[in-house]
Design a protein around this motif. Structure first.
Motif, PDB file in Angstrom:
ATOM      1  N   ALA A 278       0.823  -1.215   0.000  1.00 50.26           N
ATOM      2  CA  ALA A 278       0.000   0.000   0.000  1.00 50.26           C
ATOM      3  C   ALA A 278       0.854   1.259   0.000  1.00 50.26           C
ATOM      4  O   ALA A 278       0.441   2.301  -0.525  1.00 50.26           O
ATOM      5  CB  ALA A 278      -0.929  -0.006   1.214  1.00 50.26           C
ATOM      6  N   ALA A 279       2.059   1.164   0.550  1.00 45.96           N
ATOM      7  CA  ALA A 279       2.911   2.348   0.693  1.00 45.96           C
ATOM      8  C   ALA A 279       3.738   2.650  -0.549  1.00 45.96           C
ATOM      9  O   ALA A 279       4.146   3.802  -0.753  1.00 45.96           O
ATOM     10  CB  ALA A 279       3.847   2.173   1.888  1.00 45.96           C
ATOM     11  N   ASP A 280       4.004   1.649  -1.407  1.00 48.05           N
ATOM     12  CA  ASP A 280       4.930   1.843  -2.519  1.00 48.05           C
ATOM     13  C   ASP A 280       4.441   1.055  -3.731  1.00 48.05           C
ATOM     14  O   ASP A 280       4.343  -0.184  -3.680  1.00 48.05           O
ATOM     15  CB  ASP A 280       6.337   1.380  -2.118  1.00 48.05           C
ATOM     16  N   SER A 281       4.152   1.739  -4.826  1.00 49.85           N
ATOM     17  CA  SER A 281       3.600   1.082  -6.014  1.00 49.85           C
ATOM     18  C   SER A 281       4.590   0.113  -6.647  1.00 49.85           C
ATOM     19  O   SER A 281       4.197  -0.920  -7.197  1.00 49.85           O
ATOM     20  CB  SER A 281       3.161   2.127  -7.040  1.00 49.85           C
ATOM     21  N   GLU A 282       5.900   0.430  -6.598  1.00 49.86           N
ATOM     22  CA  GLU A 282       6.891  -0.491  -7.169  1.00 49.86           C
ATOM     23  C   GLU A 282       6.948  -1.792  -6.383  1.00 49.86           C
ATOM     24  O   GLU A 282       7.063  -2.881  -6.960  1.00 49.86           O
ATOM     25  CB  GLU A 282       8.268   0.168  -7.196  1.00 49.86           C
ATOM     26  N   ILE A 283       6.866  -1.698  -5.060  1.00 47.16           N
ATOM     27  CA  ILE A 283       6.850  -2.892  -4.231  1.00 47.16           C
ATOM     28  C   ILE A 283       5.584  -3.701  -4.511  1.00 47.16           C
ATOM     29  O   ILE A 283       5.622  -4.936  -4.621  1.00 47.16           O
ATOM     30  CB  ILE A 283       6.956  -2.524  -2.736  1.00 47.16           C
TER      31      ILE A 283
END
Length: 420
Positions: A278-283
């Motif tokens: 939820a915090a990082d689109s790449e992750i």
């Protein structure tokens, strides 16, 4: 408008391209142990002096304009003057990322180009402190900076290294303040989490990760690096797998660290996946590609116990495709490191050039913009959020491996600031 008029006269009336060629030759190709080479260098130096003297004699402030012409082409010079007109200040500090900024695996054979090193030296000699701001270890950075810039500059007292993305600051020549271990200020829960993850991350890793990665020799951060060429398909594959393993291990460790009875450590991995997706689109993209995002990640997020979520909110996961997966402290990012470095360097009223390509560099750029204390530049292959920020501000985007151009812009800006 007088400076603009004089700048137009400079580039319209003089052969500044040839002048720059002579300056580059004199700077980058010093005389060798050869009579022919020495004669050639001396001829170029004499011709350079002659061309500069013509400008000095022809223009008000001619000495300054001659120096601008020697280092900046027309576009660079006008960009520099536009920046000074906009901000009204000279740059009094450089904050520079290394990998994919000063050097590039795809553009400079992963070496800092000689022209970039020369411009760093010229700016430093002109009184501009240098802060190298990187995720690498201090010993690694110190080694290649001494090799490139020389021991005297690195130990000059106006050179600092913010290492491991802000966990420590190394500023030679400042006594008890030479090395600040910022991570020691964190509480035991965070430090204990990092210690536990570090001790387990390779021994408990899947076989391909254990064989395909190594731990970078950090003092605090936990960073998995590939045992393959950076950016290669093999490196991308193993770092993606390493990222999932690192997230899962962090989730399990955080659940063990919080002082709450009845928590299920096995659920920690699912909670961590949901939180960092939820915090990082790449992750999220990596987790989705490996079917590793909980099917009901929104529900998983809602179910995260408050003490677990609070500790997740203090720890960041860094993902650099084909290069690294790591955990870092959100309380000790590059901004914290830069602020500490500027304090040691006694830069009380900074106006900085911030150069970088990744999310951690963006935080410094945004901090500089918020506090009106700098300008930002990025390579053309920087991450999308970095490029968006730079383009919205001053459009200081440079070609891969072309960091020297931005340093020339700052050099010209500081020269033109003298003419006020």
């Amino acid at each position: 408008m007088e400076r603009y008029d004089l700048l137009y006269r400079l580039y319209d009336s003089f052969d500044v391209e040839t002048l720059r060629d002579h300056q580059s030759f004199v700077n980058l190709f010093p005389p060798l142990d050869s009579r022919v080479a020495l004669d050639h260098w001396e001829d170029a130096s004499d011709e350079l002096d002659l061309r500069k003297s013509e400008i000095r004699d022809a223009l008000p402030g001619g000495a300054t304009f001659a120096e601008v012409a020697a280092y900046a082409d027309r576009e660079t010079a006008f960009t520099a003057l536009d920046l000074h007109a906009r901000y009204g200040r000279a740059v009094n500090g450089l904050v520079l990322d290394v990998d994919e900024t000063l050097r590039s695996a795809g553009g400079t054979d992963n070496e800092i180009p000689r022209e970039t090193l020369h411009m760093l030296t010229a700016l430093h000699d002109a009184g501009v402190p240098i802060v190298i701001c990187t995720g690498q270890t201090v010993e690694n950075v110190k080694g290649f900076m001494i090799q490139g810039l020389g021991n005297e500059l690195v130990h000059s007292g106006t050179f600092s290294i913010v290492y491991e993305s802000g966990n420590g600051v190394f500023t030679p020549g400042h006594g008890s303040q030479t090395k600040r271990l910022l991570y020691e200020e964190l509480d035991e829960t965070v430090r204990g989490t990092f210690d536990e993850v570090r001790s387990r991350v390779l021994p408990e890793a899947p076989r391909n990760v254990r064989r395909g990665c190594h731990l970078q020799g950090n003092e605090f951060n936990v960073t998995l690096k590939p045992n393959f060429e950076t950016g290669s398909a093999d490196a991308e594959a193993v770092i993606d797998d390493g990222l999932v393993h690192l997230i899962d291990l962090l989730g399990e460790t955080v659940v063990d660290m919080v002082d709450v009875e009845g928590l299920d450590a096995e659920r920690g991995a699912a909670w961590a996946r949901a939180h960092y997706a939820a915090a990082d689109s790449e992750i999220r993209e990596v987790l989705e590609a490996q079917a590793a995002v909980p099917e009901t990640d929104a529900t998983a997020l809602a179910d995260v116990p408050e003490p677990v979520a609070a500790l997740f909110d203090r720890i960041d996961i860094g993902y650099y495709r084909g290069d690294a997966a790591e955990i870092t402290s959100l309380e000790l990012n590059k901004v914290a490191g830069v602020e500490s470095a500027l304090d040691v360097l006694d830069v009380a009223d900074p106006f900085l050039l911030v150069m970088g390509d990744s999310k951690s560099d963006l935080r410094v750029m945004e901090w500089a913009a918020e506090h009106e204390c700098g300008i930002a530049a990025a390579p053309e292959h920087a991450s999308a959020p970095v490029l968006s920020h730079v383009l919205d501000r001053d459009e200081l985007v440079f070609d891969r491996g072309g960091s020297a151009r931005m340093l020339r812009t700052v050099y010209a800006l500081n020269l033109l600031a003298r003419l006020e």
